[in-house]
Write a protein that holds these residues in place. Sequence first.
Motif, short mmCIF file in Angstrom:
data_model
loop_
_atom_site.label_atom_id
_atom_site.label_comp_id
_atom_site.label_asym_id
_atom_site.label_seq_id
_atom_site.Cartn_x
_atom_site.Cartn_y
_atom_site.Cartn_z
N MET A 1 -34.73 16.82 -50.58
CA MET A 1 -34.00 15.86 -51.42
C MET A 1 -33.34 14.87 -50.47
N LYS A 2 -33.04 13.70 -51.00
CA LYS A 2 -32.32 12.73 -50.17
C LYS A 2 -30.91 13.28 -49.91
N MET A 3 -30.49 13.23 -48.68
CA MET A 3 -29.16 13.71 -48.33
C MET A 3 -28.50 12.70 -47.40
N LYS A 4 -27.21 12.64 -47.47
CA LYS A 4 -26.48 11.81 -46.51
C LYS A 4 -25.51 12.66 -45.69
N CYS A 5 -24.70 13.48 -46.39
CA CYS A 5 -23.69 14.23 -45.63
C CYS A 5 -24.23 15.58 -45.16
N GLY A 6 -25.08 16.20 -45.94
CA GLY A 6 -25.62 17.51 -45.56
C GLY A 6 -24.68 18.66 -45.84
N ILE A 7 -23.48 18.37 -46.38
CA ILE A 7 -22.47 19.42 -46.53
C ILE A 7 -21.80 19.41 -47.91
N GLY A 8 -22.55 18.96 -48.92
CA GLY A 8 -22.09 19.13 -50.29
C GLY A 8 -21.02 18.17 -50.77
N LYS A 9 -20.94 16.98 -50.18
CA LYS A 9 -19.89 16.05 -50.61
C LYS A 9 -20.43 14.73 -51.14
N TYR B 1 -27.66 23.09 -41.20
CA TYR B 1 -27.19 23.17 -42.57
C TYR B 1 -28.23 23.83 -43.47
N GLY B 2 -27.75 24.31 -44.58
CA GLY B 2 -28.65 24.92 -45.56
C GLY B 2 -28.70 26.42 -45.41
N ASN B 3 -29.40 27.05 -46.34
CA ASN B 3 -29.38 28.53 -46.39
C ASN B 3 -30.41 29.20 -45.48
N GLY B 4 -31.53 28.56 -45.20
CA GLY B 4 -32.58 29.22 -44.41
C GLY B 4 -33.33 30.25 -45.23
N LEU C 1 -26.59 22.79 -49.46
CA LEU C 1 -25.80 24.02 -49.29
C LEU C 1 -26.51 25.24 -49.88
N ASP C 2 -27.01 25.10 -51.10
CA ASP C 2 -27.62 26.24 -51.79
C ASP C 2 -29.10 26.37 -51.43
N GLY C 3 -29.70 25.32 -50.89
CA GLY C 3 -31.09 25.30 -50.46
C GLY C 3 -31.12 25.04 -48.98
N PRO C 4 -32.19 24.52 -48.43
CA PRO C 4 -33.37 24.01 -49.14
C PRO C 4 -34.32 25.12 -49.60
N VAL C 5 -34.03 26.37 -49.24
CA VAL C 5 -34.95 27.46 -49.58
C VAL C 5 -34.56 28.04 -50.93
N PHE C 6 -35.51 28.11 -51.84
CA PHE C 6 -35.28 28.71 -53.16
C PHE C 6 -36.46 29.62 -53.49
#
Lengths: 283, 346
Positions: free
Chosen positions: A245-253, A104-107, A266-271
Amino acid sequence: MTDLTGGNPLLPNIATIASIRRETGDVKTFQVVFDDPLAVQSFAHKPGQVALISVFGEGEATISITSSPTVKGFLEFSIKKVGRLTSVLHEIEAGAKVAVRGPYGNGFPLDEMKGKNLLFVGGGIGLAPLRSLIDYVLAEENRSDYGNVEILYGARSMADICFKEDLFNKWTACKDTRVYTTIDREEPEWSGHVGFVPAYLEEIKPVSNNKVAITCGPPVMIKFILMSLQRLGFTEERIITTLEMKMKCGIGKCGRCNIGSKYVCLDGPVFTLKQLKELPPEF
Amino acid sequence: MQYKVLEKDKISGFLDYLASKHNLMAPVSEDESFSQFKRVYQASEINLNYTNTVIPPKNYFFPPAENLFSFSAENGGIEIKESRQAENMVIFGLRPCDINGMSMLDPVFNGNFPDSYYGPKRERTILIGLSCQEVMPTCFCKSFGTDPTDGSGADLMLTGLENCFLVEILTDKGAGLLENAGGFFSDESVDKAISEKKLLRDKLAGAFLREPDLSGVKEILDKNFEHPYWEELAAKCIGCGICTFVCPTCHCFNMIDTSRPDATGSRYRCHDSCMFPGFTKMAGGHNPRPTRVERVRNRFMHKLKYHLDRYNLDGCSGCGRCIAKCPVNIDISQIITHIREVVKDD
């Protein structure tokens, strides 16, 4: 990845811990292999992406993938013992069953970094997500796409240095690659640099021209590193960091990892620093 | 759109028919102040004049606690068994704010990485709306572009008029349901019913006690993240989280494993609240929203800005539940008005 779970993104794939390497007193690297050969083939991650690791009966945690996608057959996760689930992980032994879902995430923006020199700045366990990218860039098949590589890494003490083999042998031996390490306070057996990472960075004074800086570490350290990088002339678009950040679903819900309108899962973790400055300061 | 008319004396027969053919959920009043959607078996159980249920109907698609899968140790390995199930269901009597609330929730669960639990339940459910007959003091759906007779998002919409119900057929699913229950409906006096509905709509539109003006609010919020107003608001909040549990659009959840000594167990998810300090607290102790100020601000920003930014949809349906249930009278409709005023005062 290929759908192995009837399309249910919340179902993890069962995997076995193939080996465990102790990095420091509270960091271990877990090498994990999916039980299903299809999952081994189809789990295609980008450096900088994360996965959710399950210990059945205990729960899940979001962990950045430490190994490069250029290394096939297994995934590595370097995990610091900081909370409940990571403490459970630190107790289990090779051969244990876990489960993984993701990636998950943008890479990291691999294409945008092409043709650029790269400066990696990491602190403590913050080197874990950077390691995936460093190994990717230094892999034979990708090396010519990227310029010089500088790696600056700091830990509190000698005992807290992660990835010693990479830092002191593997990466140092690579062409057009320089590795700088520092620890916070003097130690009798340490002949290297002593001092905090941001200060050492300003001492080294890496030129910012045609260079991208990628940084990860504890939140407090990151803030100082970002300031130092800007003083050294890196523009906001050329400074890249990864957030936790704390996450539970990993997919924006599940709604846990939002920073303003963005979800880190979804938009990160890379910024880039430019993107971070457009977000509310809640990270 | 297609219209039908259902004579008032046939509504019981229609509802009895629905209950006999479908899993029918409908508003039931337990006492004067407490209504809820419940599985019903006959028309007499249903209260057609209810104002609003305490718990929103989102719970049928996103339950307060839901088993995701079970696991068990098998011959040295682990076996996972999915717990997904979705039965056909008809929900009758939905108010427009709640139908709108579902439309706001849909892109969260049905967008990227479609949720395997919410989607199938939503897909297999027929929504029948019922126009309001009165506007409660806490209602403000009008500010979010809906009105108490608006059926958008439902499959069928019923409006109770003097002698009949006007039935609007809004989707194929709705049409399919009516096709099989044709005997109850007629085409007679449809035009008269449509005119009567317009009168009801106009009457209700003039009955709102709250009509906060949303125009420009997102832009004000964009610029006032650090405004001291959030501190003032947070000083009142006791962090109980009731606003999030009764909200038809809140979707935050936690995921938790249970296990038994025989190495079997399950993973479930349950509603959670961004009002709780542990919601964003990470292993290791760092908390990006450490005080109530950040948490209260996050909730209202989410409703009035973040959801809009992300899905181009409001994050509030104006149902008024959070206003009615807040123990310290924090009121999102007042916040919409106040935020404009406090910024003016600066």
